[in-house]
Design a protein around this motif. Structure first.
Motif, PDB file in Angstrom:
ATOM      1  N   CYS A  33      15.140   8.238 -29.072  1.00 15.54           N
ATOM      2  CA  CYS A  33      14.428   8.752 -27.888  1.00 15.54           C
ATOM      3  C   CYS A  33      14.164   7.641 -26.887  1.00 15.54           C
ATOM      4  CB  CYS A  33      13.106   9.386 -28.297  1.00 15.54           C
ATOM      5  SG  CYS A  33      13.303  10.959 -29.129  1.00 15.54           S
ATOM      6  N   ARG A  34      14.080   6.397 -27.351  1.00 13.27           N
ATOM      7  CA  ARG A  34      13.819   5.267 -26.454  1.00 13.27           C
ATOM      8  C   ARG A  34      15.060   4.853 -25.670  1.00 13.27           C
ATOM      9  NH1 ARG A  34      10.224   3.537 -30.815  1.00 13.27           N
ATOM     10  NH2 ARG A  34      11.940   2.451 -31.828  1.00 13.27           N
ATOM     11  N   ARG A  46       8.741  20.130 -41.482  1.00 11.76           N
ATOM     12  CA  ARG A  46      10.022  19.757 -42.096  1.00 11.76           C
ATOM     13  C   ARG A  46      11.121  20.731 -41.684  1.00 11.76           C
ATOM     14  NH1 ARG A  46       6.820  18.207 -47.526  1.00 11.76           N
ATOM     15  NH2 ARG A  46       6.821  15.948 -47.209  1.00 11.76           N
ATOM     16  N   ALA A  47      10.793  22.010 -41.671  1.00 12.65           N
ATOM     17  CA  ALA A  47      11.795  23.002 -41.260  1.00 12.65           C
ATOM     18  C   ALA A  47      12.205  22.775 -39.808  1.00 12.65           C
ATOM     19  CB  ALA A  47      11.240  24.413 -41.457  1.00 12.65           C
ATOM     20  N   ASN A  48      11.225  22.543 -38.932  1.00 10.05           N
ATOM     21  CA  ASN A  48      11.538  22.290 -37.513  1.00 10.05           C
ATOM     22  C   ASN A  48      12.336  21.004 -37.351  1.00 10.05           C
ATOM     23  OD1 ASN A  48      10.199  24.569 -36.703  1.00 10.05           O
ATOM     24  ND2 ASN A  48       8.298  23.513 -36.208  1.00 10.05           N
ATOM     25  N   LYS A  52       8.434  15.007 -32.364  1.00  9.58           N
ATOM     26  CA  LYS A  52       7.288  15.891 -32.114  1.00  9.58           C
ATOM     27  C   LYS A  52       6.827  16.590 -33.402  1.00  9.58           C
ATOM     28  CE  LYS A  52       5.830  19.753 -29.246  1.00  9.58           C
ATOM     29  NZ  LYS A  52       6.244  20.769 -28.277  1.00  9.58           N
ATOM     30  N   ALA A  53       7.769  16.975 -34.249  1.00  6.45           N
ATOM     31  CA  ALA A  53       7.426  17.679 -35.490  1.00  6.45           C
ATOM     32  C   ALA A  53       6.838  16.744 -36.546  1.00  6.45           C
ATOM     33  CB  ALA A  53       8.666  18.388 -36.044  1.00  6.45           C
ATOM     34  N   LEU A  54       7.422  15.560 -36.699  1.00  6.85           N
ATOM     35  CA  LEU A  54       7.039  14.688 -37.820  1.00  6.85           C
ATOM     36  C   LEU A  54       5.957  13.649 -37.514  1.00  6.85           C
ATOM     37  CD1 LEU A  54      10.524  13.972 -39.459  1.00  6.85           C
ATOM     38  CD2 LEU A  54       8.832  15.711 -40.081  1.00  6.85           C
ATOM     39  N   LYS A  55       5.890  13.177 -36.291  1.00  9.13           N
ATOM     40  CA  LYS A  55       4.989  12.064 -35.982  1.00  9.13           C
ATOM     41  C   LYS A  55       3.521  12.354 -36.326  1.00  9.13           C
ATOM     42  CE  LYS A  55       4.127   8.481 -32.612  1.00  9.13           C
ATOM     43  NZ  LYS A  55       4.574   7.910 -31.344  1.00  9.13           N
ATOM     44  N   PRO A  56       2.984  13.538 -36.030  1.00  6.31           N
ATOM     45  CA  PRO A  56       1.573  13.785 -36.356  1.00  6.31           C
ATOM     46  C   PRO A  56       1.275  13.763 -37.865  1.00  6.31           C
ATOM     47  CG  PRO A  56       2.385  15.442 -34.820  1.00  6.31           C
ATOM     48  CD  PRO A  56       3.574  14.649 -35.280  1.00  6.31           C
ATOM     49  N   LEU A  57       2.309  13.909 -38.676  1.00  9.17           N
ATOM     50  CA  LEU A  57       2.137  13.977 -40.135  1.00  9.17           C
ATOM     51  C   LEU A  57       2.685  12.735 -40.833  1.00  9.17           C
ATOM     52  CD1 LEU A  57       3.214  17.705 -40.414  1.00  9.17           C
ATOM     53  CD2 LEU A  57       0.887  16.813 -40.580  1.00  9.17           C
ATOM     54  N   ARG A  58       2.900  11.673 -40.095  1.00 14.76           N
ATOM     55  CA  ARG A  58       3.555  10.467 -40.612  1.00 14.76           C
ATOM     56  C   ARG A  58       2.959   9.993 -41.936  1.00 14.76           C
ATOM     57  NH1 ARG A  58       6.408   6.168 -37.667  1.00 14.76           N
ATOM     58  NH2 ARG A  58       6.757   4.514 -39.181  1.00 14.76           N
ATOM     59  N   ALA A  59       1.649   9.969 -42.047  1.00 15.57           N
ATOM     60  CA  ALA A  59       1.000   9.444 -43.259  1.00 15.57           C
ATOM     61  C   ALA A  59       1.345  10.260 -44.507  1.00 15.57           C
ATOM     62  CB  ALA A  59      -0.511   9.409 -43.069  1.00 15.57           C
ATOM     63  N   ALA A  60       1.756  11.506 -44.326  1.00  9.05           N
ATOM     64  CA  ALA A  60       2.061  12.361 -45.474  1.00  9.05           C
ATOM     65  C   ALA A  60       3.558  12.501 -45.744  1.00  9.05           C
ATOM     66  CB  ALA A  60       1.458  13.746 -45.257  1.00  9.05           C
ATOM     67  N   LEU A  61       4.379  11.816 -44.949  1.00 10.90           N
ATOM     68  CA  LEU A  61       5.831  11.940 -45.097  1.00 10.90           C
ATOM     69  C   LEU A  61       6.355  11.088 -46.248  1.00 10.90           C
ATOM     70  CD1 LEU A  61       6.912  11.708 -41.329  1.00 10.90           C
ATOM     71  CD2 LEU A  61       6.575  13.775 -42.713  1.00 10.90           C
ATOM     72  N   ARG A  82      20.784  19.462 -34.788  1.00  8.19           N
ATOM     73  CA  ARG A  82      21.188  19.610 -33.374  1.00  8.19           C
ATOM     74  C   ARG A  82      21.165  18.273 -32.623  1.00  8.19           C
ATOM     75  NH1 ARG A  82      16.992  23.287 -33.641  1.00  8.19           N
ATOM     76  NH2 ARG A  82      15.821  22.098 -32.088  1.00  8.19           N
ATOM     77  N   LYS A  83      20.741  17.228 -33.341  1.00  7.45           N
ATOM     78  CA  LYS A  83      20.582  15.896 -32.741  1.00  7.45           C
ATOM     79  C   LYS A  83      19.539  15.922 -31.625  1.00  7.45           C
ATOM     80  CE  LYS A  83      25.268  14.577 -33.855  1.00  7.45           C
ATOM     81  NZ  LYS A  83      25.496  13.569 -34.735  1.00  7.45           N
ATOM     82  N   ASP A  84      18.553  16.783 -31.799  1.00  5.38           N
ATOM     83  CA  ASP A  84      17.430  16.909 -30.854  1.00  5.38           C
ATOM     84  C   ASP A  84      16.306  16.007 -31.372  1.00  5.38           C
ATOM     85  OD1 ASP A  84      15.312  17.610 -29.240  1.00  5.38           O
ATOM     86  OD2 ASP A  84      15.395  19.756 -29.709  1.00  5.38           O
ATOM     87  N   TYR A  85      16.454  14.723 -31.104  1.00  5.12           N
ATOM     88  CA  TYR A  85      15.548  13.732 -31.699  1.00  5.12           C
ATOM     89  C   TYR A  85      14.122  13.823 -31.164  1.00  5.12           C
ATOM     90  CZ  TYR A  85      19.950  12.036 -33.474  1.00  5.12           C
ATOM     91  OH  TYR A  85      21.170  11.952 -34.106  1.00  5.12           O
TER      92      TYR A  85
END
Length: 186
Positions: A184-185, A143-145, A160-169, A152-155
């Motif tokens: 990103c697409r 979350r911090a990252n 990269k930070a959130l996708k691996p934890l999607r089920a817990a978001l 910074r609009k660095d999508y």
């Protein structure tokens, strides 16, 4: 710090292990009192030189558990108060050793009897607590990252930070992740 009477208070409060449960006292010093049955040990440990912490461990084989783990597992209402017990007086030592003995008798009788299923269940609870803690810490860092990257609009970094934890978001975080993925697409 001088001797606060761990040996004396343990003898008085944990004597039931000897009288009723067939344990023997295998070690008794001002900083450690250990009781053993054929399969289980109960150990009071006092760090009188540094932290002044008093703890109680119950173990069988290579597995050992602190009293606060046992109390959390059993759902004891005051489990948190049995973690990081600091003792600086003889009176506090007497009071806490008795509280530890009472808690063990109330919530750990099956453990001191050597019940293998109870030890296995407690080990499973420890693994679950460790996984929960790891997830919580991973979420905190992600979350911090993601928040810094979002500003910074660095999508790509948000994804990269959130996708691996999607089920817990949370729902809002999933929305942020989906937005970042769509950016990103493009």
């Amino acid at each position: 710090m001088g001797d606060l009477g761990l040996k004396t208070h343990a003898e008085r409060s944990f004597g039931y292990l000897l009288r009723e449960r067939g344990y023997t006292c295998s070690e008794s010093t001002p900083c450690r009192v250990r009781y053993e049955s054929r399969t289980v040990f109960v150990e009071l440990v006092f760090d009188g030189d540094r932290s002044f912490e008093l703890g109680l461990l119950v173990g069988k084989g290579d597995a050992w558990f602190s009293i606060d783990e046992i109390l959390r597992f059993r759902g004891a209402p005051d489990a948190a108060s049995f973690s990081l017990i600091q003792i600086t007086t003889t009176l506090a030592m007497a009071r806490w050793v008795q509280k530890l003995a009472d808690a063990l008798r109330t919530y750990g009788s099956d453990l001191i009897a050597g019940n293998s299923t109870s030890f296995a269940d407690l080990a499973d609870c420890r693994r679950k607590e460790a996984r929960t803690y790891a997830l919580r810490e991973n979420l905190r860092a992600a979350r911090a990252n993601a928040d810094a990257a979002w500003r910074r609009k660095d999508y790509a970094t948000v994804v990269k930070a959130l996708k691996p934890l999607r089920a817990a978001l949370t729902a809002a975080e999933v929305g942020k992740l989906e937005y970042a993925e769509s950016r990103c697409r493009k």
